[in-house]
Motif scaffolding. Structure first.
Motif, short mmCIF file in Angstrom:
data_model
loop_
_atom_site.label_atom_id
_atom_site.label_comp_id
_atom_site.label_asym_id
_atom_site.label_seq_id
_atom_site.Cartn_x
_atom_site.Cartn_y
_atom_site.Cartn_z
N GLY A 1 30.86 41.98 51.69
CA GLY A 1 29.88 41.94 50.62
C GLY A 1 30.08 43.07 49.62
N PRO A 2 29.39 43.00 48.49
CA PRO A 2 29.55 44.02 47.43
C PRO A 2 29.10 45.41 47.85
N LEU A 3 28.28 45.50 48.91
CA LEU A 3 27.79 46.80 49.34
C LEU A 3 28.93 47.71 49.79
N LEU A 4 29.95 47.13 50.47
CA LEU A 4 31.08 47.91 50.98
C LEU A 4 32.33 47.80 50.09
N SER A 5 32.30 46.85 49.16
CA SER A 5 33.38 46.68 48.17
C SER A 5 34.74 46.34 48.79
N ILE A 6 34.77 45.92 50.06
CA ILE A 6 36.04 45.55 50.69
C ILE A 6 36.62 44.31 50.01
N LYS A 7 35.74 43.33 49.74
CA LYS A 7 36.21 42.10 49.11
C LYS A 7 36.81 42.39 47.73
N LYS A 8 36.18 43.27 46.99
CA LYS A 8 36.68 43.60 45.66
C LYS A 8 38.08 44.21 45.72
N SER A 9 38.33 45.00 46.75
CA SER A 9 39.62 45.65 46.90
C SER A 9 40.70 44.66 47.34
N LEU A 10 40.32 43.72 48.21
CA LEU A 10 41.30 42.79 48.78
C LEU A 10 41.54 41.57 47.91
N ASP A 11 40.59 41.22 47.06
CA ASP A 11 40.66 39.99 46.29
C ASP A 11 41.99 39.80 45.53
N PRO A 12 42.49 40.82 44.83
CA PRO A 12 43.75 40.62 44.10
C PRO A 12 44.92 40.25 45.00
N ILE A 13 44.85 40.65 46.28
CA ILE A 13 45.94 40.41 47.21
C ILE A 13 45.84 39.03 47.86
N GLN B 1 32.93 23.53 20.31
CA GLN B 1 33.98 22.81 19.57
C GLN B 1 35.31 23.55 19.60
N THR B 2 35.60 24.16 20.74
CA THR B 2 36.88 24.85 20.96
C THR B 2 37.33 24.60 22.39
N ASP B 3 38.61 24.84 22.65
CA ASP B 3 39.12 24.80 24.01
C ASP B 3 38.69 26.07 24.73
N LYS B 4 38.33 25.90 26.02
CA LYS B 4 37.95 27.06 26.82
C LYS B 4 38.75 27.07 28.12
N ILE B 5 39.13 28.27 28.56
CA ILE B 5 39.84 28.41 29.82
C ILE B 5 38.83 28.35 30.96
N ARG B 6 39.03 27.42 31.89
CA ARG B 6 38.16 27.29 33.06
C ARG B 6 38.92 27.78 34.29
N HIS B 7 38.25 28.57 35.12
CA HIS B 7 38.91 29.22 36.25
C HIS B 7 38.43 28.63 37.58
N ILE B 8 39.36 28.40 38.49
CA ILE B 8 39.06 28.04 39.87
C ILE B 8 39.80 29.03 40.77
N LYS B 9 39.06 29.80 41.55
CA LYS B 9 39.68 30.82 42.40
C LYS B 9 39.65 30.41 43.87
N ILE B 10 40.79 30.57 44.53
CA ILE B 10 40.89 30.33 45.97
C ILE B 10 41.15 31.67 46.64
N SER B 11 40.30 32.04 47.59
CA SER B 11 40.44 33.35 48.24
C SER B 11 40.37 33.20 49.76
N LEU B 12 41.15 34.01 50.45
CA LEU B 12 41.17 33.99 51.91
C LEU B 12 39.98 34.73 52.51
#
Length: 524
Positions: free
Chosen positions: A311-323, A338-349
């Motif tokens: 969880g965000p309280l310990l910030s472990i996920k934030k540190s590991l997410d890029p990996i 009326q413009t194209d927008k980038i839509r994101h779908i993230k898959i995380s372990l």
């Protein structure tokens, strides 16, 4: 009280025709017809409405077929990651408990705590039911408490109604926070997840006292019991509110229902032990060893530990997410901007669904199951939820098409025009309607979350607050949702009495939505 002061004349000057409004409302009205009147299955209703929505988007809103194709891909991916994975693993965790028969140990523990009926009802429906909702959701929080109440001697209709009323507040953060996580993603405010979560708790604050009071008063209607009922409600509601609020603010959407219910269970057990004066002479209480108890709670305990660690309280996920994560990017046209927008779908372990899977597998092994059997059970769970997969995928995709093609924007302008500064008073009712139709807080937030923020933009209201209002209202719809009532009648052996149960539950659902509406209006 805040008055949302955007002039109605400014709103009315928005350019859309009555025909465009009718087309925009058609998917919603069609869902009401198919689910609420024709009683068509959820997956059939979702697919049929999706087809109609695609036709309207292409023909009525001139949304190109190529963009429809990209939107379909985006909608399905958004349904799978992480919503359907969380749902699958949440139900899997419960199925493991049943397979290893450790759910029986948990049942025995709760059944032997107190002979006081008010304590029993509060413990099983509000406490344990809330914990089941927070961990698994999707009917378990109605079926299990109702079945245990009947085994303790309560009447089937009462057991069903009490379980339905109790399975309201906690559903906002059910299945490890899925409804709020989905809501934040749908409205593009994932970075404000903790803020939206705490807003939901604030909007449900009065109901955290009211629902326990209703439960104990339904159990014991004697006038001389009212002071005790008030005391129980204030104590249990107070601890629920405090724990849920700080869980939402410091951790996020995953834990308020879980931690709030655990805190309530501890308080209710303490009250039960302190106030217990008579012993049951005929009742045989089955004793369990500490090893059995630890095994029984191992799955839920491991899941909770994993969620807290990442969880965000310990910030472990934030540190590991890029990996351990990968992001899909899709470039899709948005009719509103009326413009194209980038839509994101993230898959995380280390997403919630993966944590649920790890907790269920490791806990199942601790409970004595073989890995081969657990994996086989996972496949059976997937087959069990095939209709849910179709329903959720259909609803998310049609909601996405309505959003990108501009239909939700048209509906939002119309609602703002009709209600003006009074709209926040009715915002929870829209969320309630979504849950009534689909049986799911998550689906309600998918259908109407974006609409709520669109109206907020038109009337100058806080987008997060009105989005939270949809989630708050959605919890009230659970009380009278036909799907929830079907679960209740099945677990209580009262098939055919759905109408009687709905009639008894309806006044409480109505009171619930009125209270939520007033809080949203005056608290915004």
């Amino acid at each position: 009280m805040i008055i949302y002061a955007l002039p109605l004349t400014q709103i009315i000057t928005e350019t859309f025709t009555s025909f465009e409004l009718l087309l925009a409302a058609t998917p919603v009205l069609l869902l009401i017809l198919l689910l609420g009147i024709l009683k068509m299955d959820g997956e059939k209703s979702a697919i049929f409405t999706l087809i109609v929505t695609i036709f309207i988007a292409v023909w009525g809103y001139h949304y190109s077929l190529s963009e429809i194709g990209l939107t379909l891909v985006y909608g399905v991916l958004k349904a799978i990651f992480p919503i359907l994975i969380i749902i699958l693993m949440a139900i899997f965790s419960y199925n493991v408990q049943v397979y290893t028969q450790k759910m029986e140990v948990i049942k025995d523990q709760f059944s032997s705590i107190s002979t006081n009926k008010s304590i029993q009802v509060l413990l099983l429906t509000w406490g344990f039911g809330g914990l089941l909702e927070g961990m698994a959701g999707f009917g378990t929080a109605v079926a299990i408490p109702a079945a245990i109440l009947i085994s303790l001697g309560f009447k089937p209709i009462f057991s069903a109604v009490a379980s339905l009323i109790a399975n309201s507040v906690a559903t906002g953060f059910g299945a490890v926070g899925t409804p709020i996580i989905v809501l934040a993603r749908e409205i593009g405010m994932s970075e404000h997840l903790q803020s939206i979560s705490s807003d939901v708790v604030i909007q449900l604050s009065v109901l955290m006292f009211l629902i326990p009071f209703i439960l104990v008063t339904l159990t014991d209607r004697r006038l001389n019991s009212i002071p005790r009922n008030i005391f129980l409600s204030l104590l249990v509601g107070g601890i629920s509110l405090i724990v849920q609020y700080f869980s939402a603010l410091l951790i996020g959407a995953e834990t308020p229902a879980i931690l709030g219910s655990l805190a309530s269970i501890i308080v209710i057990i303490a009250i039960g032990k302190i106030t217990e004066t008579k012993k049951s002479e005929n009742k045989v209480i089955k004793k369990h060893s500490y090893k059995e108890i630890i095994q029984a709670w191992s799955i839920y305990g491991l899941i909770l530990i994993f969620i807290l660690l990442t969880g965000p309280l310990l910030s472990i996920k934030k540190s590991l997410d890029p990996i351990v994560s990968y992001t899909f990017n899709l470039n899709i046209y948005d009719a509103i901007s009326q413009t194209d927008k980038i839509r994101h779908i993230k898959i995380s372990l280390i997403d919630t669904g993966v944590l649920l899977f790890l907790g269920s597998i490791l806990g199942g092994l601790i409970q004595g199951a073989r890995l081969k059997d657990l994996l086989s059970l996972l496949v059976k769970t997937l087959l069990q939820l095939k209709k849910t997969v179709i329903t959720v995928s259909g609803l998310i995709t049609l909601s996405t098409i309505m959003d990108f093609s501009g239909m939700i924007g048209v509906l939002g302008v119309s609602l703002a025009t009709t209600t003006g500064f009074l709209y926040p008073l009715f915002a929870p009712l829209i969320g309630c309607l979504g849950t009534f139709l689909t049986g799911s807080d998550t689906s309600s937030n998918i259908l109407f979350g974006k609409l709520q923020t669109t109206v907020a933009d038109r009337i100058g209201a806080d987008k997060g607050w009105l989005a939270a209002a949809n989630a708050s209202g959605a919890t009230g719809g659970k009380i009278i949702s036909p799907q929830s009532i079907a679960v209740a009648t099945s677990s209580c052996g009262q098939q055919g009495k759905e109408g009687e149960i709905m009639k008894k539950a309806f006044p409480y659902a109505l009171l619930y939505i009125i209270v939520a509406g007033l809080i949203v209006y005056f608290g915004g």
